[in-house]
Motif scaffolding. Structure first.
Motif, short mmCIF file in Angstrom:
data_model
loop_
_atom_site.label_atom_id
_atom_site.label_comp_id
_atom_site.label_asym_id
_atom_site.label_seq_id
_atom_site.Cartn_x
_atom_site.Cartn_y
_atom_site.Cartn_z
N HIS A 41 0.82 -1.22 0.00
CA HIS A 41 0.00 0.00 0.00
C HIS A 41 0.85 1.27 0.00
O HIS A 41 0.88 2.01 0.98
CB HIS A 41 -0.93 -0.01 1.22
CG HIS A 41 -1.85 -1.18 1.23
ND1 HIS A 41 -2.96 -1.25 0.42
CD2 HIS A 41 -1.83 -2.33 1.94
CE1 HIS A 41 -3.58 -2.40 0.62
NE2 HIS A 41 -2.92 -3.08 1.55
N HIS A 100 1.29 -3.73 7.81
CA HIS A 100 0.76 -4.04 6.48
C HIS A 100 0.55 -2.77 5.65
O HIS A 100 0.54 -2.84 4.42
CB HIS A 100 -0.56 -4.79 6.64
CG HIS A 100 -1.18 -5.22 5.36
ND1 HIS A 100 -0.75 -6.33 4.66
CD2 HIS A 100 -2.19 -4.68 4.63
CE1 HIS A 100 -1.47 -6.45 3.56
NE2 HIS A 100 -2.35 -5.46 3.50
N HIS A 171 -5.34 -2.30 7.65
CA HIS A 171 -5.52 -1.21 6.69
C HIS A 171 -5.96 0.08 7.37
O HIS A 171 -6.89 0.07 8.16
CB HIS A 171 -6.56 -1.60 5.64
CG HIS A 171 -6.15 -2.79 4.84
ND1 HIS A 171 -6.74 -4.02 4.96
CD2 HIS A 171 -5.17 -2.93 3.90
CE1 HIS A 171 -6.16 -4.87 4.13
NE2 HIS A 171 -5.20 -4.24 3.49
FE LIG Z 1 -3.77 -4.92 2.12
#
Ligand SMILES: [Fe+2]
Length: 323
Positions: A41, A100, A171
Motif C-alpha cells: 500500500h 501491512h 488497513h
Molecule cells: Fe492490504
C-alpha cells in the motif's frame, strides 16, 4: 499512469495493464534500494512521488524504512531516485512489529508499532527451510500500541511518543491535519489473534479460533478533563502522562455496522481526498470470513449504506465507484 503495480509484502512487484489486465514484468525493489520487502500500500504525494515502508534485515534486527521514489511520475513501480528517508527502530529490536500499511498526511507519515510481533529466530529458520511463516507472529495484548510520527519531507521522527491500548490493524483509511492536530482513521480491533490465526485451516474450520477473544491487558489510562484535543467534530481524547501522550479513539460507526459483521479493505477517493478531510469511504462487510457485502460510510453522521447485496459479487470494477 499506464500500468498499475501490485506488490504484496515481498521485494517484488508485478506490473499489470489496467485496461487489458495483462500481466507484465516483475519489478524487484532490492535492485534499487536495500529493502527486503515493502508494503502493498504505497502512497503518492501531489507532486507524483511515491512513498512506501519496507523492511531490511540486519544486525539491528528487522527495521522499517520510509523511502520515496519515482519523483513526479506517480508510478509505484518506478524506483528511480529511491533512498531511505527514515528508519524506525523497534522498541524491542528482537521483536519487531508486523505492519501491512501506513498513512500519510500532508506533512507526516505514521508508522504503527502494534503488539503483533515477529519471532525473528523462527522467521529466519522458516525462511531458510522454505516453510510457511505460520506461527512466526504472536499477539501480545499485554503491550501497548506505539504511533511513530515522521516528517515526510525530512524523515525526522517527532520526539513525542504516542501510545494507545493494545490493538491490531491491517488497513488504515486516511490521515489529515487540522489546526495542528493530526487525525488518523483506520480499521482496527482489540484481538490480534484474528490476524495471527488467519490461516486456511481456520478459515475452513468452524470459526472457533477466529472468534477467540483475549481481552487487552494493557495498562489503563482513563480519559480525563485535561484532553489535549479541542476539535468540535470528534470525541477522541488524548492525555499527557509524564513520558508519553496516550490516545483514546472514537468509533467511526454506529450499531448498524454490527449486522454486516464489521468491515475491512477500506477505500477512499484517493486522488482527491488522501491526506485531506474526507466524507465517504467504501469497504467490504464481513458477515462471513470472506467479505460478503460492499458498504459505503458517510462519516458525516456515520451513516452506513450497503451498496452491494450479499450473494452478489463483482469480478472487475473498471471505474472507481467513488463520489
Ligand atoms: Fe492490504
Amino acid at each position: 499512469m499506464n500500468f498499475v503495480p501490485y506488490p504484496t509484502e515481498t521485494k517484488f512487484m508485478r506490473r499489470i495493464d489496467p485496461v487489458s489486465l495483462e500481466t507484465k514484468e516483475k519489478v524487484d525493489w532490492s535492485k534499487n534500494i536495500a529493502i527486503n520487502a515493502a508494503t502493498a500500500h504505497p502512497h503518492h504525494d501531489r507532486e507524483g512521488a511515491t512513498y512506501n515502508l519496507g523492511n531490511s534485515y540486519g544486525r539491528r534486527g528487522v527495521m522499517p524504512h520510509l523511502f520515496p521514489a519515482g519523483e513526479g511520475k506517480n508510478d509505484a513501480a518506478d524506483l528511480s531516485g529511491a533512498e531511505i528517508l527514515c528508519s524506525i527502530p523497534a522498541s524491542d529490536p528482537r521483536k519487531p512489529s508486523y505492519y501491512h500499511s501506513f498513512v500519510m498526511s500532508e506533512n507526516y507519515i505514521v508508522f504503527i508499532e502494534q503488539p503483533i510481533k515477529l519471532d525473528l529466530l523462527k522467521f529466519m529458520l522458516y525462511r531458510v527451510a522454505g516453510k510457511s511463516f505460520h506461527k512466526v507472529m504472536s499477539w501480545n495484548p499485554e503491550l501497548e500500541t506505539i504511533f511513530h510520527v515522521a516528517d515526510r519531507r525530512t524523515g525526522q521522527l517527532i520526539k513525542t511518543k504516542y501510545y494507545s491500548s493494545a490493538m491490531f490493524t491491517l488497513h488504515q483509511l486516511n490521515a489529515y491535519e487540522d489546526n495542528r492536530y493530526l487525525i488518523m482513521d483506520m480499521c482496527c480491533g482489540d484481538d490480534g489473534n484474528v490476524i495471527v490465526d488467519f490461516t486456511m485451516e481456520n478459515l475452513w474450520a468452524s470459526g472457533e479460533e477466529l472468534d477467540k477473544v483475549i481481552p487487552s491487558q494493557s495498562k489503563t489510562y482513563e480519559p480525563n478533563d485535561h484532553s489535549l484535543i479541542n476539535l468540535p467534530y470528534t470525541t477522541a481524547t488524548a492525555v499527557k502522562t509524564i513520558t508519553v501522550v496516550f490516545l483514546f479513539h472514537e468509533d467511526l460507526y454506529n450499531d448498524d455496522l454490527l449486522q454486516y459483521g464489521g468491515l475491512e479493505f477500506p477505500q477512499i477517493n484517493y486522488t482527491y481526498y488522501n491526506a485531506r478531510p474526507y466524507r465517504y469511504f467504501y469497504a467490504c462487510g464481513f458477515g462471513h470470513v470472506f467479505g460478503d457485502s460492499l458498504l459505503k460510510m458517510n462519516l458525516n453522521g456515520k451513516k452506513l449504506k450497503m451498496s452491494l447485496r450479499r450473494g452478489e459479487f463483482l469480478s472487475v470494477i473498471k471505474a472507481p465507484l467513488m463520489s
